[in-house]
Design a protein around this motif. Structure first.
Motif, PDB file in Angstrom:
ATOM      1  N   GLU A  33      51.027  39.802  37.031  1.00 37.78           N
ATOM      2  CA  GLU A  33      49.753  40.554  36.481  1.00 37.78           C
ATOM      3  C   GLU A  33      49.526  39.995  35.096  1.00 37.78           C
ATOM      4  OE1 GLU A  33      50.417  45.200  36.641  1.00 37.78           O
ATOM      5  OE2 GLU A  33      52.168  44.805  37.435  1.00 37.78           O
ATOM      6  N   SER A  34      48.012  39.620  35.089  1.00 41.46           N
ATOM      7  CA  SER A  34      47.489  38.987  34.020  1.00 41.46           C
ATOM      8  C   SER A  34      46.857  39.757  33.134  1.00 41.46           C
ATOM      9  CB  SER A  34      46.728  37.857  34.653  1.00 41.46           C
ATOM     10  OG  SER A  34      45.647  38.361  35.136  1.00 41.46           O
ATOM     11  N   GLU A  42      43.002  45.379  38.315  1.00 41.96           N
ATOM     12  CA  GLU A  42      44.246  44.127  38.460  1.00 41.96           C
ATOM     13  C   GLU A  42      45.498  44.596  38.991  1.00 41.96           C
ATOM     14  OE1 GLU A  42      46.395  40.648  37.130  1.00 41.96           O
ATOM     15  OE2 GLU A  42      44.338  41.027  37.550  1.00 41.96           O
ATOM     16  N   ARG A  48      44.766  44.240  42.691  1.00 42.66           N
ATOM     17  CA  ARG A  48      44.847  42.984  43.161  1.00 42.66           C
ATOM     18  C   ARG A  48      46.312  42.289  43.401  1.00 42.66           C
ATOM     19  NH1 ARG A  48      45.025  37.566  41.042  1.00 42.66           N
ATOM     20  NH2 ARG A  48      45.716  38.029  38.877  1.00 42.66           N
TER      21      ARG A  48
END
Length: 261
Positions: free
Chosen positions: A78-79, A85, A88
């Motif tokens: 997880e960025s 997010e 994704r």
């Protein structure tokens, strides 16, 4: 197939699960589809829990090891934060799980997540372990006759206990004296049966192994374990040579224990 006398020296009966105590269709049409259909919902519901994060970490590590394989699905870290997010990353985990399952892979990472999902499914009543109707009455008779009864399956001991603990026959774990999975060794290697015999404190020829898979029966025989091949609806067919070579039963009620008379 009639009656199959159990040799007098047999003291323990060792049972396979899939195709022996339980329909193959239950595994193929209930357990595995449950994972495919519910993995996204499960991840969303449990994402913040430590166990789920450990599962995802293992899957991510496996994905890195698989990166050179055709069709491999990476799982990014997880960025950032936010729903988009999170979705994704969850979708990447779902795609990875589906990819591994499409190849029938047996990775520890996949098995661990599946085990945790099945545990939740059994506990909430969404899944019940299917047992052939002849199984429980026969095992009760064997135990009354002094037999020990054990399970040996490719599925983890945890998965075995879930299946029998939340079964269509209720909680029947009390019927078994112990459980073995592939940590003791592969079912197609004779040494595994020697280890099981040593573990339960008897000789290999004191054990009768019931399985639907001739390769497993052959490995057990090589270890001097008695075997019978179980014919159930949905099981793979046997060759004429296998039919003539192995002792065959289509129901546990066909076993005759001399000590029970």
């Amino acid at each position: 197939m009639g009656v199959l006398p159990v040799p007098a020296e047999v003291r323990a009966i060792l049972l396979d699960i899939e195709g022996t105590t339980t329909p193959i269709a239950f595994v193929q049409e209930t357990l595995f589809p449950y994972i495919k259909d519910n993995v996204k919902e499960y991840l969303r519901a449990h994402w913040e829990e430590e166990e789920c994060q450990q599962d995802v970490g293992l899957l991510r590590k496996q994905a890195q090891e698989d990166s050179s394989l055709d069709g491999a699905v990476p799982i990014p870290l997880e960025s950032g934060s936010g729903e988009e997010e999170l979705e994704r990353v969850i979708q990447a985990v779902v795609d990875n799980v589906h990819w591994q399952m499409s190849l029938d892979r047996k990775t520890t990472a996949l098995k661990q997540l599946q085990g945790h999902m099945w545990r939740a499914a059994y506990a909430t009543g969404h899944v019940k372990g299917e047992i052939f109707e002849d199984v429980v009455p026969a095992i009760r008779k064997w135990r009354e006759a002094g037999m020990k009864v054990y399970i040996y399956s490719s599925g983890s001991v945890e998965a075995q206990k879930l299946l029998f603990g939340y079964s269509t026959e209720g909680d029947i774990l009390e019927l078994f004296d112990g459980h073995f999975d592939t940590k003791i060794g592969p079912k197609v290697e004779s040494e595994s049966y020697r280890r099981i015999a040593a573990s339960i404190g008897c000789a290999t020829n004191n054990i009768l192994f019931l399985t639907d898979v001739p390769r497993e029966a052959n490995a057990a025989e090589e270890a001097d374990t008695h075997v019978a091949v179980v014919i159930r609806p949905g099981n793979a067919g046997l060759t004429d040579d296998e039919k003539s070579y192995y002792s065959l039963i289509s129901s546990f009620t066909e076993l005759f224990l001399p000590s029970s008379t």
